[in-house]
Enzyme design. Structure first.
Site, short mmCIF file in Angstrom:
data_model
loop_
_atom_site.label_atom_id
_atom_site.label_comp_id
_atom_site.label_asym_id
_atom_site.label_seq_id
_atom_site.Cartn_x
_atom_site.Cartn_y
_atom_site.Cartn_z
CG HIS A 274 -106.91 4.36 27.98
ND1 HIS A 274 -108.18 4.79 28.30
CD2 HIS A 274 -106.91 3.03 28.21
CE1 HIS A 274 -108.90 3.77 28.69
NE2 HIS A 274 -108.15 2.68 28.65
CD GLU B 56 -113.75 4.24 28.05
OE1 GLU B 56 -112.88 4.51 27.20
OE2 GLU B 56 -114.91 3.90 27.75
#
Length: 442
Positions: free
Chosen positions: A393, A85
């Site tokens: 992100h 991730e």
């Protein structure tokens, strides 16, 4: 469409791949090429990986990243993290640097007790069962002596066995609740071997207990298995500083920032929907280190989430408060891990990860892993209560989008610069990418 197959496990590796290519791959040759691309060129190393599990056809790689600058109990650590991730490793490193300047992380192991249970059904007089157990308890422990000998020499072994009456929850159900110290080993095989021996001895002794009726002697052993819920194998990690030292956000006063963090944790305690995502972020950091060090992240996940629900309602694994002008943020979490046995001595990258961590004991690794989870949670909350989670992100995710689009090195460099002061969205990147390609083509 999948079709049944007999004797698949007896096929050679090449035969298994041929069967898959014939029955499942859309493009047979391309699929076979991808499978082969992920083999190790070293045949001996590939064989090692093939034998970790059954029916192996290839290797499934995850990136192994590094988060430096973790100051834990006055000592610096570089933490290896295996995860796919985006932003997790970067967030951990950012949190490490933040708290490095404010005294670092403090940790302590609160307990290392592990648990296994023999589950059985008893159709008879509970008082007679209790008498029977008290008479044979020492025999049950002694029956495992050959299994526990080496562990006992190192200071571990079986610490206790208790009889638990669970008939109020399931008719006639009882258990032998066994506790263990397994030192630097996770101890799953050790615990299960002990439990099976204890169950066998328990059953045999029941056949000869004079107070039991014929039916009572025929107690039924259902199963013997360790528990991944280990509420007494707990580690605590914490950070703290004066509220006025929380002074890195330009848009919030230190006091407002601290209060927002405390409130965010309070929301996770009040609302299970938020708590699940809150704790998932914690496990991003924990699982990544657990995986890098060859431990069982599924067991850790299960135990952690059970612990989060121990009050009867699912809550945050972290805690935050402001007391007398001091901001405190901490985690208490069960972590049954090991640094010897299993993959720790087999997987080359696991061995290397443990070297990066300077070959920690199990207790030391518990503390490092807890810190990784706390750091991850702080980084997430810090983003959520300030700029929002997507700003950081999506910057990390930008490269994934560009790779999906087949961007060249020059195009990647262009878009990293292009999005420095712009909001990144998946559709926006695609549109900008297509426009650039059209411009270059004209």
């Amino acid at each position: 469409m999948a079709i049944p197959v007999n004797g698949f496990s007896k096929l050679t590796k090449d035969q298994k791949i041929e069967w898959l290519a014939k029955n499942h791959f859309i493009n047979k040759e391309e699929g076979k090429t991808i499978v082969a691309q992920y083999w190790n060129s070293d045949a001996k190393l590939q064989l090692l990986h093939d034998e970790f599990i059954e029916n192996t056809i290839s290797n499934f790689y995850l990136p192994l990243g590094i988060a430096p600058n973790f100051l834990i109990n006055g000592k610096y650590h570089t933490i290896p993290m295996a995860i796919e991730e985006s932003s997790v490793v970067a967030a951990a490193g950012k949190a490490a640097k933040y708290w490095q300047q404010r005294g670092g992380f403090k940790t302590e192991v609160l307990g290392t007790e592990k648990i296994g249970q023999v589950h059985f059904m008893f159709y008879g007089d509970n008082s007679k069962l209790e008498t029977f157990f008290s008479e044979i308890k020492s025999k049950l422990i002694a029956s495992t002596n050959d299994i526990t000998e080496n562990m006992r020499k190192r200071g571990g072994g079986i610490t206790d066995i208790t009889l638990r009456n669970k008939a109020s929850k399931l008719n006639s159900y009882y258990q032998l609740h066994c506790t263990f110290e397994t030192l630097d080993a996770m101890g799953a095989n050790f615990i299960n071997s002990c439990l099976e021996r204890i169950a066998k001895t328990f059953k045999e002794e029941a056949q000869h207990f004079s107070l039991f009726t014929t039916e009572e002697k025929d107690l039924e052993i259902v199963m013997s298995i360790l528990s991944n819920y280990v509420p007494n194998c707990i580690v605590k990690a914490s950070v703290s500083c004066k509220v006025e030292d929380l002074n890195e956000d330009k848009n919030l006063t230190p006091k407002a920032f601290a209060e927002k963090i405390v409130r965010a944790v309070a929301i996770a305690n009040a609302e299970p929907h938020r708590a699940v995502t809150h704790n998932k972020g914690i496990m991003n950091g924990i699982d990544a280190v657990v995986l890098a060090t060859g431990n069982d992240f599924r067991a850790i996940e299960a135990g952690a989430h059970a612990y989060a629900a121990k009050s009867g309602s699912y809550k945050s694994l972290t805690h935050a408060e402001i007391e007398n002008g001091i901001f405190k943020f901490w985690i208490e979490i069960p972590l049954a891990i090991g640094t010897v046995g299993g993959l720790t001595s087999l997987h080359p990258l696991v061995k290397l990860s443990l070297e990066i961590l300077e070959k920690p004991s199990a207790e030391e690794l518990m503390q490092i892993i807890a810190v990784a989870g706390l750091a991850q949670n702080f980084a997430a909350l810090r983003s959520l209560v300030t700029d929002g989670i997507q700003k950081g992100h999506m910057k990390m995710h930008l490269m994934n989008i560009l790779n999906q689009l087949g961007a060249t090195a020059k195009e990647k460099e262009y878009f990293v610069t292009y999005y420095k002061d712009k909001t990144i969205t998946h559709s926006g990147v695609i549109s900008a990418f297509n426009s650039l390609r059209e411009k270059d083509a004209s």
